[in-house]
Design an enzyme around this catalytic site. Structure first.
Site, PDB file in Angstrom:
ATOM      1  N   LYS A 133       0.806  -1.215   0.000  1.00  0.00           N
ATOM      2  CA  LYS A 133       0.000   0.000   0.000  1.00  0.00           C
ATOM      3  C   LYS A 133       0.839   1.265   0.000  1.00  0.00           C
ATOM      4  CE  LYS A 133      -4.131  -2.123   1.937  1.00  0.00           C
ATOM      5  NZ  LYS A 133      -3.667  -3.479   2.321  1.00  0.00           N
TER       6      LYS A 133
HETATM    7  C1  LIG Z   1      -4.463  -4.511   1.992  1.00  0.00           C
HETATM    8  C2  LIG Z   1      -3.763  -5.787   1.971  1.00  0.00           C
HETATM    9  C3  LIG Z   1      -4.224  -6.859   1.193  1.00  0.00           C
HETATM   10  C4  LIG Z   1      -5.504  -6.781   0.403  1.00  0.00           C
HETATM   11  O1  LIG Z   1      -5.414  -5.873  -0.670  1.00  0.00           O
HETATM   12  P1  LIG Z   1      -6.739  -5.338  -1.371  1.00  0.00           P
HETATM   13  O2  LIG Z   1      -6.291  -4.337  -2.357  1.00  0.00           O
HETATM   14  O3  LIG Z   1      -7.592  -4.763  -0.292  1.00  0.00           O
HETATM   15  O4  LIG Z   1      -7.386  -6.530  -2.000  1.00  0.00           O
HETATM   16  C5  LIG Z   1      -3.470  -8.004   1.149  1.00  0.00           C
HETATM   17  N1  LIG Z   1      -2.338  -8.138   1.892  1.00  0.00           N
HETATM   18  C6  LIG Z   1      -1.872  -7.140   2.653  1.00  0.00           C
HETATM   19  C7  LIG Z   1      -0.633  -7.351   3.424  1.00  0.00           C
HETATM   20  C8  LIG Z   1      -2.555  -5.938   2.715  1.00  0.00           C
HETATM   21  O5  LIG Z   1      -2.093  -4.962   3.479  1.00  0.00           O
END
Ligand SMILES: *Cc1c(COP(=O)(O)O)cnc(C)c1O
Length: 433
Positions: free
Chosen positions: A107
Site C-alpha cells: 500500500k
Molecule cells: C491490503 C492488503 C491486502 C488486500 O489488498 P486489497 O487491495 O484490499 O485486495 C493483502 N495483503 C496485505 C498485506 C494488505 O495490506
C-alpha cells in the site's frame, strides 16, 4: 481524462475531483473513461526498461492529460523510492515482493502516489485544508499516514478496529502525531469503513470540512498499483519466464487485483489472474455461484484481507459489463482457512527456505493448487513477514529479525482517540475539529 461512477448516476468528474471526492456522489466508484492500450513496441522492449521508466509510461496513460510531464515524472520517481523485485521461490513460482517501502506493505505505492498527487492539486487549487479519512484493517492506515505525514494542508484521520490489528501495524499510525490522528473504533473493519462512507454522504459534515478518502476506492491509490504488475512482467520476460504468466493476488478489498486487471486491459500479456481469499471468501463464492452476497467479515491471521464487502467488486463488475462468464474466465478464486495458511507457510519454508507472511501465503498456496503444467506463476507478497511477527514466529518456530525501519516505529508513544462504531459520535468528533 474524465472519470465516471460505477453507479452511472453522478456527473463525470475531472481527475482532481475524483481524487478529492474519493467516492462519487451516487456512492459509486470512479472509473477512468478510457483505458489506453500501450503500444506493442513498449511490450517488446519492456524487459530492457527499469521500473521507474515502466511506471512513468503507465502513469502517463492515465494521468498524462491532466498533469504535465515533468511534474508527473517527479511524482512517479518520488513515489517509487524503493524497488518491487521478483524473487524466485520454486521452479515455476515467483514472489513479487511489495514490502520494500517505508511501511513494508504494497500500500506504500498507492498511498505515496496519492499524497504527492493531492499535494500537486493543492498547490494549484484553493487554500482549504483537505481532510483524508481512511479506514484500515491494518496496512492501509500505516501506508497512508506515512505517505501523508507532514504534507502541508492535509490532515489524516485513520480509523482502525480496536484489538484487531497487530501491535506493529498499530504503532505505525498511532505514534506519528503531527497531521495524523488515529481513531480506535470499538468494532470491526467493516464498521470503520461504514463510518467513512457515511461521513462522505453527510451534507452537514461536508459543509463543515473538505473530506476525501484514501482507501483503495480512491483512483489515485488504486491505479498506481498497476505499475508493479508491468514491472513483474518485465522482470519475468527478462529471464524468459513470461509466457503463460499467471498472477495471483491475495485479496481483501480487491483494489490491488483490480489494478492488475486494468494492466491487462492496457495490453499487459498476463494469461489470467487468481484472487486468493482467506476465510472471507465473498468473491470466491461469487465466482462459483454468480451471486455477490456480502456478509460480515471474520477475523483471520491474514487480517488485512478480512473484508466482508469488497469495495472494488463494483469496479471489476463494471470493467467486464457484469458478465460472470467473462469475469470467471479471467479470474479464478481460492480460499484458505487459518490452518491452511499456516500449513502453506510451513511447507514453503521447509521446501524452499522462503518466509511468507500470512497474506502472501494465500497467494503462494493458490498458485501451488491452481497452476497448470505450462504456466508460470507470480504471487504478490503483499507485506513483509516481520509485520506479522507473532504469527510467523509461532508458525515456523523461528525468531524473525525485525528490519530497522519497522523497529523504529515501535519506539514512539501511542496517541489515539477512542471512538464508537456509531456515526453520530464520529460526526460529533469531526464537527468539533
Ligand atoms: C491490503 C492488503 C491486502 C488486500 O489488498 P486489497 O487491495 O484490499 O485486495 C493483502 N495483503 C496485505 C498485506 C494488505 O495490506
Amino acid at each position: 481524462m474524465k472519470y465516471y461512477s460505477t453507479n452511472k448516476k453522478a456527473p463525470l468528474a475531472t481527475l482532481a475531483e475524483a481524487v478529492v471526492n474519493g467516492l462519487a456522489p451516487d456512492k459509486g466508484l470512479y472509473m477512468p473513461e478510457r483505458i489506453k492500450r500501450l503500444p506493442n513496441s513498449f511490450y517488446k522492449e519492456i524487459d530492457k526498461l527499469c521500473f521507474t521508466d515502466i511506471a512513468y509510461s503507465v502513469a502517463d496513460a492515465f494521468f498524462g492529460e491532466d498533469i504535465d510531464k515533468e511534474e508527473l515524472e517527479y511524482i512517479v520517481r518520488d513515489t517509487l523510492s524503493f524497488d518491487c523485485p521478483v524473487v524466485k521461490v520454486s521452479d515455476r513460482i515467483y514472489s513479487l515482493e511489495l514490502f520494500h517501502g517505508p511501511t513494508l506493505a504494497f500500500k506504500d505505492v498507492g498511498a505515496r502516489f496519492m499524497a504527492r498527487l493531492l499535494r500537486h492539486f493543492k498547490k494549484t487549487g484553493k487554500g482549504e485544508t483537505v481532510n483524508v479519512l481512511v479506514a484500515t484493517s491494518g496496512d492501509t492506515g500505516s501506508a497512508v499516514a506515512n505517505g501523508f505525514l507532514g504534507v502541508e494542508g492535509i490532515h489524516v484521520y485513520v480509523l482502525y478496529p480496536k484489538g484487531k490489528v497487530s501491535k506493529i501495524q498499530e504503532c505505525q499510525f498511532t505514534t506519528l502525531g503531527n497531521n495524523i490522528t488515529a481513531l480506535e473504533v470499538d468494532g470491526v473493519f467493516d464498521d470503520c469503513q461504514a463510518l467513512v462512507k457515511s461521513a462522505f454522504m453527510d451534507q452537514e459534515l461536508n459543509r463543515h470540512m473538505l473530506l476525501t478518502s484514501a482507501n483503495s476506492i480512491n483512483v489515485a491509490r488504486f491505479l498506481p498499483q498497476a505499475f508493479y504488475y508491468f514491472n513483474a512482467y518485465a522482470r519475468m520476460k527478462a529471464i524468459g519466464m513470461a509466457d503463460n504468466l499467471v498472477i495471483c493476488v491475495p485479496s481483501g478489498n480487491f483494489g490491488n487485483i483490480t489494478a492488475g486487471l486494468f494492466a491487462k486491459e492496457m495490453g499487459l500479456p498476463v494469461k489470467r489472474f487468481i484472487a486468493a481469499n482467506n476465510a472471507n471468501d465473498v468473491f470466491f463464492q461469487y465466482l462459483q455461484t454468480g451471486k455477490y452476497e456480502p456478509r460480515p467479515s471474520i477475523q483471520t491471521i491474514a487480517n488485512a484481507m478480512d473484508v466482508g464487502a469488497p469495495s472494488n467488486f463494483a469496479r471489476i463488475y463494471d470493467l467486464y459489463g457484469g458478465n460472470h462468464d467473462t469475469i470467471s474466465s479471467i479470474i479464478s478464486g481460492a480460499t484458505y482457512s487459518d490452518e491452511q495458511i499456516k500449513e502453506a507457510m510451513i511447507a514453503c519454508h521447509n521446501q524452499y527456505g522462503y518466509i511468507l507472511d500470512p497474506h502472501g501465503a494465500c497467494g503462494y498456496q493458490a498458485l501451488k493448487d491452481g497452476l497448470k503444467d505450462n504456466e508460470t506463476g507470480v504471487f504478490l507478497e503483499t507485506a513483509h513477514p516481520a509485520k506479522f511477527k507473532e504469527t510467523v514466529n509461532s508458525t515456523l518456530g523461528i525468531e524473525l529479525n525485525i528490519p530497522k525501519r519497522l523497529a523504529d516505529f515501535m519506539k514512539g508513544e501511542k496517541q489515539s482517540v477512542d471512538m464508537t462504531k456509531y456515526f453520530d459520535d464520529f460526526k460529533n468528533f469531526l464537527m468539533n475539529e
